[in-house]
Design a protein around this motif. Structure first.
Motif, PDB file in Angstrom:
ATOM      1  N   GLY A  52       9.896   4.031  40.541  1.00  0.00           N
ATOM      2  CA  GLY A  52       9.894   2.606  40.206  1.00  0.00           C
ATOM      3  C   GLY A  52      11.301   2.080  40.413  1.00  0.00           C
ATOM      4  O   GLY A  52      11.887   2.235  41.484  1.00  0.00           O
ATOM      5  N   GLU A  53      11.874   1.518  39.376  1.00  0.00           N
ATOM      6  CA  GLU A  53      13.246   1.002  39.451  1.00  0.00           C
ATOM      7  C   GLU A  53      14.276   2.021  38.960  1.00  0.00           C
ATOM      8  O   GLU A  53      15.471   1.776  39.037  1.00  0.00           O
ATOM      9  CB  GLU A  53      13.363  -0.282  38.615  1.00  0.00           C
ATOM     10  N   THR A  54      13.819   3.156  38.467  1.00  0.00           N
ATOM     11  CA  THR A  54      14.713   4.148  37.875  1.00  0.00           C
ATOM     12  C   THR A  54      15.280   5.093  38.924  1.00  0.00           C
ATOM     13  O   THR A  54      14.527   5.744  39.653  1.00  0.00           O
ATOM     14  CB  THR A  54      13.966   4.975  36.807  1.00  0.00           C
ATOM     15  N   LEU A  55      16.596   5.174  38.978  1.00  0.00           N
ATOM     16  CA  LEU A  55      17.282   6.127  39.858  1.00  0.00           C
ATOM     17  C   LEU A  55      17.077   7.521  39.275  1.00  0.00           C
ATOM     18  O   LEU A  55      17.451   7.789  38.128  1.00  0.00           O
ATOM     19  CB  LEU A  55      18.768   5.784  39.933  1.00  0.00           C
ATOM     20  N   VAL A  56      16.446   8.415  40.051  1.00  0.00           N
ATOM     21  CA  VAL A  56      16.174   9.770  39.559  1.00  0.00           C
ATOM     22  C   VAL A  56      16.881  10.836  40.380  1.00  0.00           C
ATOM     23  O   VAL A  56      16.981  11.988  39.953  1.00  0.00           O
ATOM     24  CB  VAL A  56      14.658  10.053  39.484  1.00  0.00           C
ATOM     25  N   GLY A  57      17.371  10.482  41.580  1.00  0.00           N
ATOM     26  CA  GLY A  57      18.089  11.422  42.416  1.00  0.00           C
ATOM     27  C   GLY A  57      19.036  10.703  43.351  1.00  0.00           C
ATOM     28  O   GLY A  57      18.765   9.574  43.762  1.00  0.00           O
ATOM     29  N   CYS A  58      20.160  11.334  43.651  1.00  0.00           N
ATOM     30  CA  CYS A  58      21.146  10.712  44.538  1.00  0.00           C
ATOM     31  C   CYS A  58      21.952  11.788  45.249  1.00  0.00           C
ATOM     32  O   CYS A  58      22.387  12.765  44.639  1.00  0.00           O
ATOM     33  CB  CYS A  58      22.085   9.814  43.743  1.00  0.00           C
ATOM     34  N   LEU A  59      22.119  11.608  46.544  1.00  0.00           N
ATOM     35  CA  LEU A  59      22.980  12.451  47.360  1.00  0.00           C
ATOM     36  C   LEU A  59      23.927  11.513  48.088  1.00  0.00           C
ATOM     37  O   LEU A  59      23.487  10.539  48.694  1.00  0.00           O
ATOM     38  CB  LEU A  59      22.152  13.263  48.353  1.00  0.00           C
ATOM     39  N   ARG A  60      25.235  11.789  47.989  1.00  0.00           N
ATOM     40  CA  ARG A  60      26.230  10.929  48.636  1.00  0.00           C
ATOM     41  C   ARG A  60      26.926  11.704  49.740  1.00  0.00           C
ATOM     42  O   ARG A  60      27.343  12.839  49.550  1.00  0.00           O
ATOM     43  CB  ARG A  60      27.251  10.432  47.609  1.00  0.00           C
ATOM     44  N   ILE A  61      27.063  11.045  50.913  1.00  0.00           N
ATOM     45  CA  ILE A  61      27.751  11.627  52.071  1.00  0.00           C
ATOM     46  C   ILE A  61      29.029  10.840  52.320  1.00  0.00           C
ATOM     47  O   ILE A  61      28.999   9.615  52.449  1.00  0.00           O
ATOM     48  CB  ILE A  61      26.883  11.554  53.339  1.00  0.00           C
ATOM     49  N   LEU A  62      30.139  11.549  52.412  1.00  0.00           N
ATOM     50  CA  LEU A  62      31.415  10.957  52.802  1.00  0.00           C
ATOM     51  C   LEU A  62      31.740  11.508  54.178  1.00  0.00           C
ATOM     52  O   LEU A  62      31.769  12.729  54.370  1.00  0.00           O
ATOM     53  CB  LEU A  62      32.512  11.342  51.808  1.00  0.00           C
ATOM     54  N   THR A  63      31.960  10.633  55.151  1.00  0.00           N
ATOM     55  CA  THR A  63      32.171  11.089  56.522  1.00  0.00           C
ATOM     56  C   THR A  63      33.151  10.188  57.262  1.00  0.00           C
ATOM     57  O   THR A  63      33.265   9.004  56.954  1.00  0.00           O
ATOM     58  CB  THR A  63      30.821  11.151  57.284  1.00  0.00           C
ATOM     59  N   ASP A  64      33.829  10.764  58.268  1.00  0.00           N
ATOM     60  CA  ASP A  64      34.649   9.944  59.148  1.00  0.00           C
ATOM     61  C   ASP A  64      33.805   9.345  60.268  1.00  0.00           C
ATOM     62  O   ASP A  64      34.283   8.551  61.063  1.00  0.00           O
ATOM     63  CB  ASP A  64      35.845  10.717  59.706  1.00  0.00           C
ATOM     64  N   GLY A  65      32.548   9.763  60.355  1.00  0.00           N
ATOM     65  CA  GLY A  65      31.626   9.218  61.341  1.00  0.00           C
ATOM     66  C   GLY A  65      31.694   9.877  62.709  1.00  0.00           C
ATOM     67  O   GLY A  65      30.873   9.597  63.569  1.00  0.00           O
ATOM     68  N   CYS A  66      32.661  10.756  62.915  1.00  0.00           N
ATOM     69  CA  CYS A  66      32.843  11.380  64.230  1.00  0.00           C
ATOM     70  C   CYS A  66      32.851  12.902  64.184  1.00  0.00           C
ATOM     71  O   CYS A  66      32.181  13.548  64.985  1.00  0.00           O
ATOM     72  CB  CYS A  66      34.149  10.906  64.854  1.00  0.00           C
ATOM     73  N   PHE A  67      33.648  13.473  63.305  1.00  0.00           N
ATOM     74  CA  PHE A  67      33.885  14.910  63.323  1.00  0.00           C
ATOM     75  C   PHE A  67      33.511  15.636  62.032  1.00  0.00           C
ATOM     76  O   PHE A  67      33.119  16.783  62.081  1.00  0.00           O
ATOM     77  CB  PHE A  67      35.359  15.203  63.612  1.00  0.00           C
ATOM     78  N   PHE A  68      33.693  14.989  60.904  1.00  0.00           N
ATOM     79  CA  PHE A  68      33.604  15.689  59.634  1.00  0.00           C
ATOM     80  C   PHE A  68      32.864  14.860  58.599  1.00  0.00           C
ATOM     81  O   PHE A  68      32.985  13.651  58.544  1.00  0.00           O
ATOM     82  CB  PHE A  68      35.010  15.998  59.101  1.00  0.00           C
ATOM     83  N   GLY A  69      32.121  15.555  57.757  1.00  0.00           N
ATOM     84  CA  GLY A  69      31.484  14.928  56.612  1.00  0.00           C
ATOM     85  C   GLY A  69      31.302  15.949  55.510  1.00  0.00           C
ATOM     86  O   GLY A  69      31.371  17.160  55.733  1.00  0.00           O
ATOM     87  N   THR A  70      31.085  15.438  54.305  1.00  0.00           N
ATOM     88  CA  THR A  70      30.839  16.303  53.166  1.00  0.00           C
ATOM     89  C   THR A  70      29.822  15.643  52.245  1.00  0.00           C
ATOM     90  O   THR A  70      29.704  14.418  52.215  1.00  0.00           O
ATOM     91  CB  THR A  70      32.141  16.617  52.404  1.00  0.00           C
ATOM     92  N   ILE A  71      29.109  16.453  51.528  1.00  0.00           N
ATOM     93  CA  ILE A  71      28.240  15.949  50.473  1.00  0.00           C
ATOM     94  C   ILE A  71      29.096  15.937  49.213  1.00  0.00           C
ATOM     95  O   ILE A  71      29.583  16.987  48.778  1.00  0.00           O
ATOM     96  CB  ILE A  71      26.999  16.846  50.286  1.00  0.00           C
ATOM     97  N   THR A  72      29.318  14.752  48.666  1.00  0.00           N
ATOM     98  CA  THR A  72      30.160  14.668  47.469  1.00  0.00           C
ATOM     99  C   THR A  72      29.410  15.134  46.239  1.00  0.00           C
ATOM    100  O   THR A  72      30.004  15.729  45.344  1.00  0.00           O
ATOM    101  CB  THR A  72      30.698  13.244  47.250  1.00  0.00           C
ATOM    102  N   GLU A  73      28.108  14.839  46.176  1.00  0.00           N
ATOM    103  CA  GLU A  73      27.275  15.376  45.113  1.00  0.00           C
ATOM    104  C   GLU A  73      25.798  15.197  45.448  1.00  0.00           C
ATOM    105  O   GLU A  73      25.436  14.311  46.218  1.00  0.00           O
ATOM    106  CB  GLU A  73      27.578  14.759  43.740  1.00  0.00           C
TER     107      GLU A  73
END
Length: 126
Positions: free
Chosen positions: A48-69
């Protein structure tokens, strides 16, 4: 019914902080959290409207990325939500991702097709 969003643009700091404190309690600054959310690709699961899960990606868009949580509310675990968020990550990341896993969660990531890679290290801000 759980709905998934590839880049949840309605996610805001207040909602994220309330959610995160149920999973990984911390002293989250609202202004810094809002800035951080704007810099990441936020893949979410909502009941519904309740946030129950979240995955965040931090990336430079070209070479590298990480899952922050990758966070899922305790009451919603073991329902495939974390696995679905990881699957969506593969579909929406612009780069290869490197990330650390909490000790004991390695089988979850390996079950979901993640490969063991480099040892991680930490540099603390002075």
């Amino acid at each position: 019914m759980i709905r998934y969003f590839a880049d949840d643009n309605i996610l805001n700091a207040n909602e994220f902080i309330r959610f995160a404190n149920q999973v990984w309690p911390g002293d989250y600054d609202e202004e810094k959290t809002e800035a951080a959310l704007k810099r990441t690709i936020n893949i979410t699961a909502r009941d519904g409207e309740t946030l129950v899960g979240c995955l965040r990606i931090l990336t430079d868009g070209c070479f590298f990325g990480t899952i922050t949580e990758l966070l899922v509310l305790p009451a919603y675990r073991k329902q495939g939500i974390g696995s679905r968020l990881l699957q969506m990550t593969r579909e929406h990341t612009p780069t290869m991702l490197y990330f650390g896993a909490q000790p004991g969660l390695e089988p979850f990531y390996e079950k979901n097709g993640c490969e063991r890679s480099l040892q991680s290290y930490l540099i603390k801000k002075r």
